[in-house]
Scaffold this active site. Structure first.
Site, short mmCIF file in Angstrom:
data_model
loop_
_atom_site.label_atom_id
_atom_site.label_comp_id
_atom_site.label_asym_id
_atom_site.label_seq_id
_atom_site.Cartn_x
_atom_site.Cartn_y
_atom_site.Cartn_z
N ARG A 118 -59.36 -95.71 34.03
CA ARG A 118 -59.09 -95.90 32.59
C ARG A 118 -57.65 -95.54 32.22
O ARG A 118 -57.35 -95.19 31.09
CB ARG A 118 -60.07 -95.11 31.73
CG ARG A 118 -61.50 -95.52 31.94
CD ARG A 118 -62.43 -94.94 30.91
NE ARG A 118 -63.80 -95.33 31.18
CZ ARG A 118 -64.60 -94.68 32.03
NH1 ARG A 118 -64.17 -93.60 32.65
NH2 ARG A 118 -65.82 -95.10 32.23
N LYS A 140 -45.85 -103.93 28.00
CA LYS A 140 -46.75 -105.10 28.06
C LYS A 140 -47.11 -105.32 29.52
O LYS A 140 -46.23 -105.55 30.35
CB LYS A 140 -46.05 -106.34 27.52
CG LYS A 140 -46.12 -106.47 26.01
CD LYS A 140 -45.63 -107.84 25.58
CE LYS A 140 -45.63 -107.97 24.09
NZ LYS A 140 -45.05 -109.27 23.64
N GLU A 182 -32.23 -114.48 28.60
CA GLU A 182 -32.80 -113.40 27.77
C GLU A 182 -31.67 -112.57 27.17
O GLU A 182 -31.77 -112.10 26.04
CB GLU A 182 -33.73 -112.50 28.61
CG GLU A 182 -35.03 -113.16 29.03
CD GLU A 182 -36.06 -113.28 27.89
OE1 GLU A 182 -35.88 -112.69 26.81
OE2 GLU A 182 -37.06 -114.01 28.10
N LYS A 214 -33.90 -103.46 22.84
CA LYS A 214 -35.35 -103.59 23.02
C LYS A 214 -36.07 -102.27 22.72
O LYS A 214 -37.13 -102.25 22.09
CB LYS A 214 -35.68 -104.08 24.44
CG LYS A 214 -37.20 -104.14 24.65
CD LYS A 214 -37.69 -105.20 25.55
CE LYS A 214 -39.23 -105.25 25.51
NZ LYS A 214 -39.81 -106.19 26.43
N GLU A 224 -46.66 -105.02 18.60
CA GLU A 224 -46.28 -106.36 18.15
C GLU A 224 -47.10 -106.80 16.93
O GLU A 224 -47.65 -107.91 16.90
CB GLU A 224 -46.40 -107.39 19.28
CG GLU A 224 -45.65 -108.67 18.95
CD GLU A 224 -45.59 -109.66 20.11
OE1 GLU A 224 -45.14 -109.26 21.19
OE2 GLU A 224 -45.96 -110.80 19.90
N ARG A 228 -41.75 -106.55 16.48
CA ARG A 228 -41.58 -106.85 17.92
C ARG A 228 -41.59 -108.35 18.19
O ARG A 228 -41.08 -108.79 19.22
CB ARG A 228 -42.67 -106.13 18.73
CG ARG A 228 -42.45 -106.25 20.22
CD ARG A 228 -43.28 -105.28 21.02
NE ARG A 228 -43.10 -105.52 22.45
CZ ARG A 228 -43.50 -104.70 23.40
NH1 ARG A 228 -44.10 -103.58 23.09
NH2 ARG A 228 -43.31 -105.00 24.67
N ASN A 232 -39.50 -112.57 20.77
CA ASN A 232 -39.88 -113.92 21.20
C ASN A 232 -38.92 -114.97 20.67
O ASN A 232 -39.25 -116.17 20.65
CB ASN A 232 -41.31 -114.23 20.74
CG ASN A 232 -42.31 -113.30 21.39
OD1 ASN A 232 -42.19 -112.99 22.58
ND2 ASN A 232 -43.26 -112.81 20.64
N HIS A 235 -38.70 -118.37 22.26
CA HIS A 235 -39.80 -118.50 23.20
C HIS A 235 -40.82 -119.58 22.84
O HIS A 235 -41.59 -120.00 23.70
CB HIS A 235 -40.51 -117.16 23.40
CG HIS A 235 -39.74 -116.22 24.28
ND1 HIS A 235 -38.47 -115.78 23.98
CD2 HIS A 235 -40.04 -115.65 25.48
CE1 HIS A 235 -38.05 -114.98 24.93
NE2 HIS A 235 -38.98 -114.89 25.87
N HIS A 239 -41.85 -121.74 25.91
CA HIS A 239 -43.19 -121.80 26.51
C HIS A 239 -43.69 -123.25 26.59
O HIS A 239 -44.35 -123.63 27.55
CB HIS A 239 -44.17 -120.94 25.71
CG HIS A 239 -43.94 -119.46 25.88
ND1 HIS A 239 -44.29 -118.53 24.93
CD2 HIS A 239 -43.36 -118.76 26.89
CE1 HIS A 239 -43.95 -117.32 25.37
NE2 HIS A 239 -43.38 -117.44 26.56
N HIS A 262 -37.44 -119.51 33.39
CA HIS A 262 -37.85 -119.01 32.07
C HIS A 262 -36.64 -118.77 31.15
O HIS A 262 -36.61 -119.23 30.01
CB HIS A 262 -38.66 -117.72 32.25
CG HIS A 262 -39.00 -117.06 30.94
ND1 HIS A 262 -39.88 -117.60 30.05
CD2 HIS A 262 -38.54 -115.90 30.37
CE1 HIS A 262 -39.97 -116.81 28.98
NE2 HIS A 262 -39.16 -115.78 29.16
N1 GLY Z 1 -41.10 -109.70 26.28
C1 GLY Z 1 -41.40 -109.53 24.91
C2 GLY Z 1 -41.93 -108.17 24.59
O1 GLY Z 1 -41.89 -107.28 25.40
O2 GLY Z 1 -42.41 -107.98 23.49
#
Ligand code: GLY
Length: 359
Positions: A118, A140, A182, A214, A224, A228, A232, A235, A239, A262
């Site tokens: 967990r 993430k 990026e 960041k 997010e 946050r 994107n 993006h 995508h 990407h």
């Molecule tokens: N790669 C986007 C984020 O970490 O929110």
């Protein structure tokens, strides 16, 4: 060595940036996991072949697990296999996973760490530019399902991240371009007037600057729910381009769309977002030109590949899990870059056609 803190109360952690940063692993483990007795390093064959594990010493009992290379390996079966190997290695709740590699390794190893018992600690040694300035930071983690990318995962913050800039010297050109796409995105997220000044800095300073941007965004909105989303930027189209590229590769077509990395797709997505923002009256043409000069300053392609259908791209955008059931874009505007929902489909299509897409 530079340090940037991701401030998240009792889950705050440092990002250590610079040449040889990975060799401070043992010291940092002593700080963040003083009761750990065992470490499992999760990596990939290409990272081992590049020599990035040589001299990696944790000062604890350590073993290495290699996961496969392609996007297909970013799956729940890899998580199951990793967790079984953690049991075999005798990893307990106080022990530690060390992810060494690019974004795929930190996503997969981080999710395995989030799930095992967990949730146990993990740290990341990020070896690609993309991972150093984005994927490895912010917690993430996750894997793909046959239905789509990153559909299963968890927010699980690492205990420390190492951005060893020595690892960037030997990156293949495609990987470099991926990171630069990026990086160009961050030029518009700092709150300062975007410029190509970032390009003239040392790589350590460039990485540290992006990490600091960041870190501030993640500290403000870890899950997010709002701010946050600006990460994107570029993006939504990226995508969609990647989805079309994947379909073309599956058909054995190897054109420019099929081969887009990407970050290259993100660069095109940033330019598209600027043109869309202009068409929606959010920014002026001078600001669009600024986007173009930043993207070109990063030596990234600024024209859409030929033979793309605007209608198909919009369909793919609508399918994106971040679309929230309507066309959502992150767009520049008078308040800076922010998420904008319910964008008119016809303006999106017009913008794509103006950029050279077909109907
Ligand atoms: N790669 C986007 C984020 O970490 O929110």
């Amino acid at each position: 060595m530079k340090r940037v803190t991701v401030s998240l109360n009792d889950r705050s952690y440092d990002v250590v940036i610079g040449s040889g940063a990975r060799h401070t692993l043992a010291v940092e483990i002593g700080r963040c996991a003083p009761f750990a007795q065992r470490v499992v390093i999760v990596t990939q064959p290409s990272v081992v072949a590049a020599g990035w594990l040589e001299g990696i010493e944790t000062g604890l009992a350590q073993s290495v697990i290699e996961i496969g290379e392609g996007e297909d390996e970013k799956s729940l079966s890899t998580i199951q296999s990793l967790c079984s190997q953690f049991v075999e290695a005798g990893l307990s709740r106080n022990d530690l996973v060390v992810a060494v590699g690019g974004g795929m390794v930190s996503d997969v190893a981080g999710f395995a760490a989030a799930s095992y018992h967990r949730g146990i600690r993990y740290v990341t040694i990020a070896t690609t530019l993309l991972a150093q300035i984005d994927a490895a930071i912010g917690g993430k983690t996750g894997v793909n399902l046959p239905e789509g990318k990153n559909l299963v995962g968890a927010f699980h913050q690492p205990s420390v991240v190492f951005c060893d800039t020595d690892c960037l010297a030997t990156l293949p050109p495609k990987e470099q371009a991926c990171g630069r796409g990026e990086m160009a995105k961050y030029a518009f997220l700092s709150g300062e007037t975007p410029s190509t000044a970032l390009l003239n800095e040392t790589i350590d300073d460039q990485v540290a600057r992006c990490v600091a941007i960041k870190a501030a965004i993640v500290a403000a909105d870890e899950m997010e729910s709002d701010r946050r989303m600006v990460l994107n930027y570029g993006h939504t189209l990226a995508h969609a381009l990647e989805a079309v590229g994947l379909e073309r590769r599956a058909q054995g077509i190897n054109d420019r769309v099929a081969e887009l990395a990407h970050g290259e797709a993100v660069a095109l997505g940033v330019l598209f977002a600027a043109a869309l923002a202009e068409n929606l009256g959010r920014i002026d043409h001078e600001r669009v030109e600024l986007h173009k000069s930043v993207i070109e300053g990063f030596a990234l392609e600024s024209s859409l590949p030929s033979g793309l259908s605007g209608v198909v791209l919009i369909e793919r955008m609508e399918r994106d899990k971040k679309a929230h059931h309507d066309l959502t874009f992150v767009l520049d505007g008078p308040r800076g870059v922010e998420a904008v929902t319910g964008v008119d489909r016809s303006v999106v299509l017009t913008t794509l056609l103006e950029m050279g897409a077909e109907q």
